[in-house]
Design an enzyme around this catalytic site. Structure first.
Site, PDB file in Angstrom:
ATOM      1  CD  GLU A 137      -1.679  -2.428   1.387  1.00  0.00           C
ATOM      2  OE1 GLU A 137      -0.546  -2.636   1.867  1.00  0.00           O
ATOM      3  OE2 GLU A 137      -2.493  -3.328   1.127  1.00  0.00           O
ATOM      4  CG  HIS A 181      -9.127  -7.924   8.066  1.00  0.00           C
ATOM      5  ND1 HIS A 181      -8.485  -8.673   9.011  1.00  0.00           N
ATOM      6  CD2 HIS A 181      -8.228  -7.725   7.071  1.00  0.00           C
ATOM      7  CE1 HIS A 181      -7.253  -8.932   8.608  1.00  0.00           C
ATOM      8  NE2 HIS A 181      -7.058  -8.369   7.441  1.00  0.00           N
TER       9      HIS A 181
END
Length: 333
Positions: free
Chosen positions: A55, A124
């Site tokens: 990322e 998550h």
């Protein structure tokens, strides 16, 4: 909703050749949640790029691309993964326009899936608006369904500022009518009145909009449900007009209590509309704990329609703040 997102991306890519898509598995696999279905086939690998699992790397590339003329859309598979790329977003992208005295714009859109309800566990399942909404230079929009995912995403891509666009993953499979085309684009900074009412203003965001609407159905009180749609900047005019009419404010957040966006909304209403209030504003949130993995505990963690109905009903009846469920020993199904 995932099809509405893919359609919004495709329509913007057709209208502007500078729009490109980056991310992990966005090309060949068509997105981990199928939100980029068909894009690689239509637009090719130069505009739809799979990236390494880095990322930090592809966010930096996206910031650079945006600063030099493209309009990249970078996808963060789960919003938690943006943690390693926050420097590129909040330290660089959000500040380039200011640091360059207005000569450099960063028309970057960062998409991320958010939220609980699907059993992904504590790492998550968060929403994490609070990581970004206090950063000057960033705009922040949140979809509450397919109907506004399309319009908000197209507006985000056209914006000359970096915009974070959050997508509740529990809504990806939700089906509903979607208007498309230029007329369906929803300007950032505009809230929607999802339900009109007269007794209490209920402000919600993302997946909590549906919960608030379900809570209002059949209740003995009349709720005006506002879908903020854009958290930065939020629509103060619509909010103030509604609270002036109803005299009561309730915020419904899929967030821990501490540091949630409802605190900002409550502070605004309290300071600007104190004389119009008939009762103290209240916040309905998640507790200050990690998102549980177990299905029943995860559902208990989230503010559901029944809980919202009880909290608003108590406010209407007593005119005082009801206790949060975790402040008592009561076990509520």
């Amino acid at each position: 909703m995932n099809q509405a997102i893919a359609m919004a991306l495709a329509d913007e890519m057709r209208s502007n050749p500078d729009v490109v898509v980056f991310g992990e598995d966005v090309a060949v696999a068509e997105g981990p949640f199928k939100t980029s279905a068909g894009l690689l086939k239509e637009f090719g690998p130069s505009r739809v790029r799979d990236t390494p699992i880095s990322e930090m790397g592809f966010m930096g590339a996206a910031v650079g691309a945006a600063s030099t003329g493209l309009r990249p859309v970078a996808e963060i598979m789960f919003i938690e993964f943006i943690g390693v790329a926050l420097d590129q977003l909040v330290t660089e992208a959000a500040k380039f326009h200011y640091l360059s005295r207005g000569t450099v714009s960063v028309p970057l859109t960062v998409r991320g899936s958010i939220g609980a309800g699907l059993g992904f566990g504590c790492q998550h399942s968060q929403t994490l608006e609070s990581w970004m909404y206090s950063t000057p230079g960033l705009k922040l929009a949140v979809a509450s369904g397919a109907h506004n995912a399309y319009g908000l995403l197209r507006a985000a891509i056209r914006d000359d500022n970096p915009v974070v666009f959050l997508e509740p993953r529990v809504l990806y499979a939700k089906r509903e009518p979607v208007q498309t085309g230029e007329d369906a684009i929803i300007p950032l900074g505009r809230a929607a009145i999802a339900r009109e009412g007269s007794d209490v203003t209920v402000v919600a965001l993302g997946a909590m909009v549906s919960a608030a609407l379900q809570a209002a159905e059949g209740a003995s009180w009349s709720a005006e449900v506002i879908d903020l749609q854009t958290l930065v900047p939020y629509d103060k005019e619509t909010l103030a007009r509604s609270v002036s009419k109803t005299g009561r404010l309730v915020t419904v957040e899929e967030n821990p209590l501490t540091g949630g966006w409802g605190g900002e909304i409550t502070a605004f209403v309290t300071s600007e509309l104190f004389g119009d209030l008939k009762a103290p504003p209240i916040r309905i949130t998640c507790p200050d704990v990690h998102v549980p993995y177990g299905k029943e505990l995860e559902q208990r963690y989230l503010p559901g329609p029944d809980y919202i109905t009880r909290q608003v009903g108590s406010l209407m009846e007593t005119g005082t703040r009801p206790a949060h469920w975790w402040e008592s020993r009561e076990v509520v199904a």
